[in-house]
Scaffold this active site. Structure first.
Site, PDB file in Angstrom:
ATOM      1  CE1 TYR A 134      44.078  -1.784  60.886  1.00  0.00           C
ATOM      2  CE2 TYR A 134      45.521  -1.100  58.751  1.00  0.00           C
ATOM      3  CZ  TYR A 134      44.268  -0.842  60.103  1.00  0.00           C
ATOM      4  OH  TYR A 134      44.005   0.408  59.319  1.00  0.00           O
ATOM      5  CE  LYS A 192      53.880   8.960  50.582  1.00  0.00           C
ATOM      6  NZ  LYS A 192      53.858  10.394  50.208  1.00  0.00           N
ATOM      7  CG  ASP A 225      50.792  11.339  49.541  1.00  0.00           C
ATOM      8  OD1 ASP A 225      50.544  10.454  48.775  1.00  0.00           O
ATOM      9  OD2 ASP A 225      52.313  11.964  50.187  1.00  0.00           O
ATOM     10  CG  ASP A 249      41.040   1.577  58.644  1.00  0.00           C
ATOM     11  OD1 ASP A 249      38.883   1.212  58.467  1.00  0.00           O
ATOM     12  OD2 ASP A 249      41.269   1.533  59.915  1.00  0.00           O
ATOM     13  CG  ASP A 253      36.839   4.984  58.225  1.00  0.00           C
ATOM     14  OD1 ASP A 253      36.308   4.513  57.727  1.00  0.00           O
ATOM     15  OD2 ASP A 253      37.065   5.810  59.601  1.00  0.00           O
TER      16      ASP A 253
END
Length: 362
Positions: A134, A192, A225, A249, A253
């Site tokens: 970010y 990841k 993923d 984030d 969601d």
């Protein structure tokens, strides 16, 4: 006899914030009254209204007041509509950075009465809130994004051992607390590291090391993923998920929608001493002022703020008020009382009244 008041900041924000924040205040006041205390709400300039009155969406007067507060609630902001000179850094980023709100806690749980894609989901996403990719929070000065030429854009991702260990402890503590009802304590570390070996590899390794301090907590790992797919396929397999900023984030969601809607997803941003309650959704200017906005996420965020700050400060009345709010939300939705987005007919204020009534004091 009413006990001493609790002082809580209120930053109403933009768009539907003008409707859902007062709705949440109504419910919080009712829950507080049921626990024999009152809340002194300190309403502070924020958002577009603050630009008009103070020339800044987060003016110094607001920051000075928040310096002395441990808990505040924040409505959504519509920074995309601000004048260009005020749009480079969102109000939320200003508050997160100034107060070191490093932990973003985002639960997703399905409610009876709300159609859910995953009715068995009950997960807490613990998101590291100060680093990652970010651009507004990974450089001391300037942005983490830059363009050496007009046709090339680069981004810097920041991961530190200290911040990773810090958020890991929040996650493991949360897992223990959630397991108090008898279920096993479980934490899933999401990364990841097969591709981002240094950055998310460091995050994974730091979480693993902290996990050794919690031998009673079952630890698993997933690549981000795969985690997205498994949340859809087997959501009940997961309890507490700890991950870095961008992944958190996105996954939160997804989890919120699986539980029924982002409109029911509460959230807090916190440090070890301060808590900011803020729903995960945006300002929805297209429906603002119509009285149809869903206030559940905002009300749930206030409940989370009460509980988090109450535990921080050893204030059982705040925690009890949070319990009342949570039960009242669930009871109201189970009674098929909801706003239009969830298939109901209640207005924002009508729904808030029904939740307030169910806290024990109408």
């Amino acid at each position: 006899m009413v006990s001493s008041p609790r002082r809580v900041g209120v930053l109403i924000g933009d768009g539907i914030g003008l409707e859902i924040v007062p709705a949440a205040v109504t419910v919080a006041d009712a829950a507080a009254a049921a626990e024999d205390f009152r809340i002194d709400w300190d309403e502070l300039p924020f958002g577009a209204a603050a630009i008009a009155s103070h020339g800044d969406p987060v003016p110094e007067a607001t920051l000075s007041a928040l310096d002395d507060l441990g808990l505040w609630i924040v409505g959504p902001h519509d920074s995309a509509s601000y004048p260009p000179e005020h749009s480079s850094r969102t109000p939320g980023a200003v508050l997160r950075n100034r107060y070191g709100l490093f932990a973003n806690l985002r639960p997703a749980k399905a409610f009876s009465g709300v159609p859910a894609t995953a009715p068995d989901i009950d997960v807490l996403i613990v998101r590291e809130n100060s680093e990652g990719l970010y651009a507004d929070r990974n450089m001391a000065v300037g942005s983490g994004e830059f363009m050496p030429t007009p046709d090339v854009a680069l981004a810097v991702g920041l991961v530190t051992r200290a911040a990773s260990e810090r958020i890991a402890r929040v996650a493991f503590d949360a897992a223990r607390a959630r397991a108090a009802s008898g279920s096993p304590a479980r934490v899933t570390i999401v990364h990841k590291a097969n591709v981002l070996r240094l950055t998310t590899g460091l995050f994974r390794d730091a979480c693993r090391e902290v996990g050794k301090e919690f031998p009673d907590v079952e630890i698993t790992e997933q690549h981000v993923d795969a985690m997205a797919a498994l949340l859809v396929r087997r959501p009940a397999d997961f309890d507490v998920v700890v991950t870095e900023n961008l992944f958190g984030d996105i996954l939160s969601d997804l989890a919120g929608e699986l539980a029924g809607s982002l409109g029911i997803a509460g959230s807090v941003n916190c440090s070890t001493t301060q808590v900011m309650a803020q729903a995960t959704h945006g300002a929805a200017p297209d429906i603002a002022g119509r009285g149809v906005a869903n206030p559940v996420a905002m009300i749930a965020s206030v409940s989370m703020g009460f509980r988090r700050f109450g535990l921080m400060t050893d204030d059982p009345a705040l925690v009890a008020a949070a319990d009342r709010i949570d039960s009242a939300i669930a009871d109201t939705l189970a009674a098929s009382i909801a706003t239009a987005d969830l298939g109901g007919t209640a207005s924002t204020s009508q729904f808030a009244y029904e939740v307030a009534r169910r806290t024990g004091v109408a």
